[in-house]
Design a protein around this motif. Structure first.
Motif, PDB file in Angstrom:
ATOM      1  N   ALA A  92     -88.895 -29.458 -71.636  1.00 12.20           N
ATOM      2  CA  ALA A  92     -90.310 -29.189 -71.895  1.00 12.20           C
ATOM      3  C   ALA A  92     -90.952 -28.390 -70.766  1.00 12.20           C
ATOM      4  N   ALA A  93     -91.844 -27.485 -71.158  1.00 16.76           N
ATOM      5  CA  ALA A  93     -92.598 -26.678 -70.192  1.00 16.76           C
ATOM      6  C   ALA A  93     -94.038 -26.517 -70.667  1.00 16.76           C
ATOM      7  N   GLY A  94     -94.597 -27.594 -71.235  1.00 20.82           N
ATOM      8  CA  GLY A  94     -95.990 -27.566 -71.666  1.00 20.82           C
ATOM      9  C   GLY A  94     -96.222 -27.028 -73.063  1.00 20.82           C
ATOM     10  N   GLU A  95     -95.172 -26.912 -73.866  1.00 24.47           N
ATOM     11  CA  GLU A  95     -95.316 -26.362 -75.223  1.00 24.47           C
ATOM     12  C   GLU A  95     -96.178 -27.244 -76.116  1.00 24.47           C
ATOM     13  N   LEU A  96     -96.081 -28.551 -75.953  1.00 22.75           N
ATOM     14  CA  LEU A  96     -96.908 -29.444 -76.776  1.00 22.75           C
ATOM     15  C   LEU A  96     -98.383 -29.283 -76.446  1.00 22.75           C
ATOM     16  N   ASP A  97     -98.680 -29.035 -75.188  1.00 18.84           N
ATOM     17  CA  ASP A  97    -100.082 -28.865 -74.768  1.00 18.84           C
ATOM     18  C   ASP A  97    -100.674 -27.562 -75.305  1.00 18.84           C
ATOM     19  N   THR A  98     -99.881 -26.491 -75.261  1.00 23.55           N
ATOM     20  CA  THR A  98    -100.384 -25.184 -75.710  1.00 23.55           C
ATOM     21  C   THR A  98    -100.215 -24.977 -77.209  1.00 23.55           C
ATOM     22  N   GLY A  99     -99.272 -25.703 -77.804  1.00 23.72           N
ATOM     23  CA  GLY A  99     -99.014 -25.540 -79.236  1.00 23.72           C
ATOM     24  C   GLY A  99     -98.146 -24.349 -79.568  1.00 23.72           C
ATOM     25  N   VAL A 100     -97.564 -23.715 -78.544  1.00 25.15           N
ATOM     26  CA  VAL A 100     -96.720 -22.540 -78.756  1.00 25.15           C
ATOM     27  C   VAL A 100     -95.503 -22.621 -77.852  1.00 25.15           C
ATOM     28  N   LEU A 101     -94.345 -22.375 -78.428  1.00 21.76           N
ATOM     29  CA  LEU A 101     -93.126 -22.223 -77.644  1.00 21.76           C
ATOM     30  C   LEU A 101     -92.832 -20.729 -77.609  1.00 21.76           C
ATOM     31  N   PRO A 102     -93.036 -20.069 -76.453  1.00 21.75           N
ATOM     32  CA  PRO A 102     -92.849 -18.622 -76.397  1.00 21.75           C
ATOM     33  C   PRO A 102     -91.382 -18.229 -76.494  1.00 21.75           C
ATOM     34  N   ILE A 103     -91.131 -17.176 -77.231  1.00 25.34           N
ATOM     35  CA  ILE A 103     -89.798 -16.616 -77.400  1.00 25.34           C
ATOM     36  C   ILE A 103     -89.846 -15.189 -76.869  1.00 25.34           C
ATOM     37  N   GLY A 104     -88.876 -14.829 -76.035  1.00 23.36           N
ATOM     38  CA  GLY A 104     -88.853 -13.499 -75.426  1.00 23.36           C
ATOM     39  C   GLY A 104     -88.559 -12.398 -76.442  1.00 23.36           C
ATOM     40  N   ALA A 105     -88.758 -11.158 -75.995  1.00 22.33           N
ATOM     41  CA  ALA A 105     -88.619  -9.997 -76.874  1.00 22.33           C
ATOM     42  C   ALA A 105     -87.214  -9.859 -77.456  1.00 22.33           C
ATOM     43  N   TRP A 106     -86.190 -10.251 -76.726  1.00 20.54           N
ATOM     44  CA  TRP A 106     -84.814 -10.110 -77.209  1.00 20.54           C
ATOM     45  C   TRP A 106     -84.215 -11.460 -77.606  1.00 20.54           C
ATOM     46  N   GLU A 107     -85.067 -12.422 -77.868  1.00 20.78           N
ATOM     47  CA  GLU A 107     -84.614 -13.763 -78.234  1.00 20.78           C
ATOM     48  C   GLU A 107     -84.996 -14.087 -79.672  1.00 20.78           C
ATOM     49  N   ILE A 108     -84.210 -14.982 -80.262  1.00 21.83           N
ATOM     50  CA  ILE A 108     -84.478 -15.477 -81.615  1.00 21.83           C
ATOM     51  C   ILE A 108     -84.352 -17.005 -81.572  1.00 21.83           C
TER      52      ILE A 108
END
Length: 131
Positions: A92-108
């Protein structure tokens, strides 16, 4: 006056990001908990589901609101609570707090929920209520 001499083309392979998602669902009265949990898993990881590989593309962030919407749309679900949303390899890196799990440009994002290949994503659905 000017000519284009050629093109530079750089190819990069996709980097799949396995996810760990845990949901707590409450089944409506008259519905079996196990059936509701199975249906929620199918809505997320089955054919045409939210994490169907055909629906995912490069750089698509994972939004908690989409998880809530997909799970809540399942017949027999009274309520949904997202307990965990994180990258499987980092935690975890705070995704529950922000509501978004960021995915990089070359990631799926990847969430196969295959017990024989847990390195491709893990989905845990716990059901309460109902029968």
């Amino acid at each position: 006056r000017y000519r284009l001499a050629g093109y530079d083309l750089a190819l990069r392979t996709a980097r799949y990001v396995p996810l760990r998602v845990e949901l707590l669902v409450c089944a409506k009265p008259g519905y079996f908990r196990g059936d509701v949990a199975h249906a929620v898993k199918a809505a997320l990881t089955g054919p045409g589901g939210l994490f169907d590989p055909a629906r995912l593309t490069f750089g698509d962030d994972v939004h908690a609101s989409r998880l809530y919407a997909a799970a809540a749309a399942v017949e027999g679900v009274e309520s949904v609570s997202l307990q965990r949303l994180e990258r499987l390899d980092r935690g975890a890196a705070g995704e529950l707090d922000t509501g978004v799990l960021p995915i990089g440009a070359w990631e799926i994002a990847r969430l196969d929920d295959d017990p024989n290949r847990m390195e491709n994503g893990v989905l845990v659905v716990t059901a309460g209520g109902g029968k």
